[in-house]
Design a protein around this motif. Structure first.
Motif, PDB file in Angstrom:
ATOM      1  N   THR A 139      37.288  41.296  37.087  1.00  0.00           N
ATOM      2  CA  THR A 139      38.297  42.837  36.841  1.00  0.00           C
ATOM      3  C   THR A 139      37.821  43.824  36.204  1.00  0.00           C
ATOM      4  OG1 THR A 139      38.887  41.460  35.179  1.00  0.00           O
ATOM      5  CG2 THR A 139      40.219  41.348  37.013  1.00  0.00           C
ATOM      6  N   SER A 140      36.665  43.765  35.174  1.00  0.00           N
ATOM      7  CA  SER A 140      35.934  44.791  34.659  1.00  0.00           C
ATOM      8  C   SER A 140      34.689  44.297  34.182  1.00  0.00           C
ATOM      9  CB  SER A 140      36.898  45.109  33.476  1.00  0.00           C
ATOM     10  OG  SER A 140      36.849  44.253  32.271  1.00  0.00           O
ATOM     11  N   THR A 162      36.288  39.323  44.871  1.00  0.00           N
ATOM     12  CA  THR A 162      36.402  37.913  44.625  1.00  0.00           C
ATOM     13  C   THR A 162      34.809  37.400  44.735  1.00  0.00           C
ATOM     14  OG1 THR A 162      38.671  37.384  45.305  1.00  0.00           O
ATOM     15  CG2 THR A 162      37.179  35.387  45.238  1.00  0.00           C
ATOM     16  N   THR A 186      38.515  36.708  40.577  1.00  0.00           N
ATOM     17  CA  THR A 186      38.259  38.198  40.987  1.00  0.00           C
ATOM     18  C   THR A 186      37.649  38.818  39.583  1.00  0.00           C
ATOM     19  OG1 THR A 186      39.946  38.473  42.733  1.00  0.00           O
ATOM     20  CG2 THR A 186      39.167  40.446  41.544  1.00  0.00           C
ATOM     21  N   ASP A 229      40.055  37.254  36.382  1.00  0.00           N
ATOM     22  CA  ASP A 229      41.322  37.238  36.116  1.00  0.00           C
ATOM     23  C   ASP A 229      41.593  35.916  35.251  1.00  0.00           C
ATOM     24  OD1 ASP A 229      40.567  35.303  38.187  1.00  0.00           O
ATOM     25  OD2 ASP A 229      41.593  36.412  39.729  1.00  0.00           O
ATOM     26  N   GLU A 254      34.542  40.373  32.975  1.00  0.00           N
ATOM     27  CA  GLU A 254      35.687  39.866  33.033  1.00  0.00           C
ATOM     28  C   GLU A 254      36.439  39.383  34.330  1.00  0.00           C
ATOM     29  OE1 GLU A 254      40.230  40.844  31.396  1.00  0.00           O
ATOM     30  OE2 GLU A 254      38.934  42.769  31.994  1.00  0.00           O
ATOM     31  N   VAL A 290      33.123  44.470  40.527  1.00  0.00           N
ATOM     32  CA  VAL A 290      34.724  44.733  40.142  1.00  0.00           C
ATOM     33  C   VAL A 290      35.456  44.849  41.170  1.00  0.00           C
ATOM     34  CG1 VAL A 290      36.149  46.190  38.713  1.00  0.00           C
ATOM     35  CG2 VAL A 290      33.797  45.631  37.707  1.00  0.00           C
ATOM     36  N   GLY A 291      36.630  44.235  41.035  1.00  0.00           N
ATOM     37  CA  GLY A 291      37.712  44.004  42.186  1.00  0.00           C
ATOM     38  C   GLY A 291      37.278  43.293  43.368  1.00  0.00           C
TER      39      GLY A 291
END
Length: 333
Positions: A45-46, A22, A43, A59, A57, A19-20
């Motif tokens: 994200t969650s 790429t 990236t 982007d 998830e 997470v966070g």
């Protein structure tokens, strides 16, 4: 089949390591090539785990849904940041079920594959390289091949600069929209680690108490309750001293509530240790033995023909909806 505790552990690994960041995505096997091309370069994200399903998830509101099914597993390689909320099998914090640790105490490793050395999911032999510690920095071990070589049929590889996750053998691996994710989750029964525990209990009790279906089948129905598989099903029913063929509507309400509360307890233990420990009250030596060997940590599962640990009656096994059901015909009469 990997049960709910494994999927929550996988989600925590992704939260810590992906997470966070790429990712470069590929499908060495080729069966998810189009999906991998969509998420490559995006990236993370969650991440969410609900029952036996994980949702990752990216982007632009793109979601990856993975259901490991009977044979799926994630193999991790490279630098792995360990979730500090997950303990090792010996009760210490920081060790998960990948090879390597900075802990001074020798971890308890399960050779049966439930707490696999190098992967989370269905047990398998693997040759990927893994280095683990509570705090790791930099690139993988000097001299190790990076990225690691492809081993076997890898449906999806997710790669950051220092961490690799390979997915093999899943039942489902697909990209979804946010609305599609919501629709999938809406069909799932309550998960104690996702839903409000009290609300989840009420939902579970309400559904079970109106069903003519046997309680053994209801516990394995993901629309009734999330995360319970064959092992937890057998153990929960024995711990409740409940005949598995009892229709849900005939199970006393307080017994149904206790089944839910016991699932809350056992799921938490499974996530913390990585193993489906279902026996209580063990001394230190017996606990270590049970953590190291599956046959020493279950009441009835995989014990067909062996004497019940309580009454001595031979444990029986039968086929129920193509799955094996273990139970004691005396304690659970």
């Amino acid at each position: 089949m990997p049960e709910g505790h494994s999927v929550h552990r996988i989600a925590r690994q992704f939260d810590r390591n992906f997470v966070g960041r790429t990712v470069t995505a590929s499908s060495p096997q080729g069966r998810f090539a189009e999906g991998a091309a969509v998420i490559s370069g995006r990236t993370v994200t969650s991440v969410r785990a609900v029952g036996k399903q994980m949702f990752l998830e990216f982007d632009d509101d793109i979601w990856l849904r993975v259901h490991l099914g009977m044979y799926g597993a994630w193999d991790f390689a490279g630098e792995i940041l360990v979730d500090p909320t997950i303990a090792s099998a010996n009760g210490r914090m920081g060790q998960t079920n990948q090879r390597g640790t900075t802990l001074e105490d020798e971890p308890i490793l399960d050779s049966a594959g439930e707490n696999s050395l190098t992967s989370i999911g269905a047990p398998r032999r693997t040759r990927v390289h893994v280095r683990m510690s509570e705090q790791t920095t930099g690139l993988p071990d000097e001299g190790a091949e990076w990225p690691p070589p492809i081993v076997g049929q890898v449906r999806l590889r997710l790669l950051t600069d220092v961490t690799c996750a390979d997915l093999r053998g899943p039942t489902a691996c697909e990209l979804l929209t946010p609305d599609e994710v919501s629709a999938v989750i809406a069909k799932l029964g309550p998960d104690p680690l996702v839903d409000d525990v009290q609300e989840g209990e009420e939902r579970f009790v309400s559904v079970v108490r109106r069903k003519p279906t046997s309680i053994a089948l209801l516990l394995m129905d993901p629309s009734v309750v999330s995360g319970i598989g064959n092992v937890y099903r057998a153990e929960l029913l024995f711990r409740a001293r409940l005949n598995p063929h009892t229709p849900g509507r005939d199970v006393p309400e307080e017994v149904v509530r206790e089944l839910w509360r016991d699932w809350v307890r056992l799921l938490s233990i499974g996530v913390e240790t990585g193993q489906m420990m279902t026996m209580d009250g063990l001394g230190p030596d017996a606990y270590r033995k049970a953590m190291a060997h599956r046959d020493d940590r279950h009441w009835v599962y995989h014990r067909a023909g062996l004497p019940c640990r309580v009454c001595g009656t031979a444990i029986v096994v039968e086929e129920l909806a193509t799955r094996k059901l273990y139970w004691c015909p005396t304690c659970q009469a």
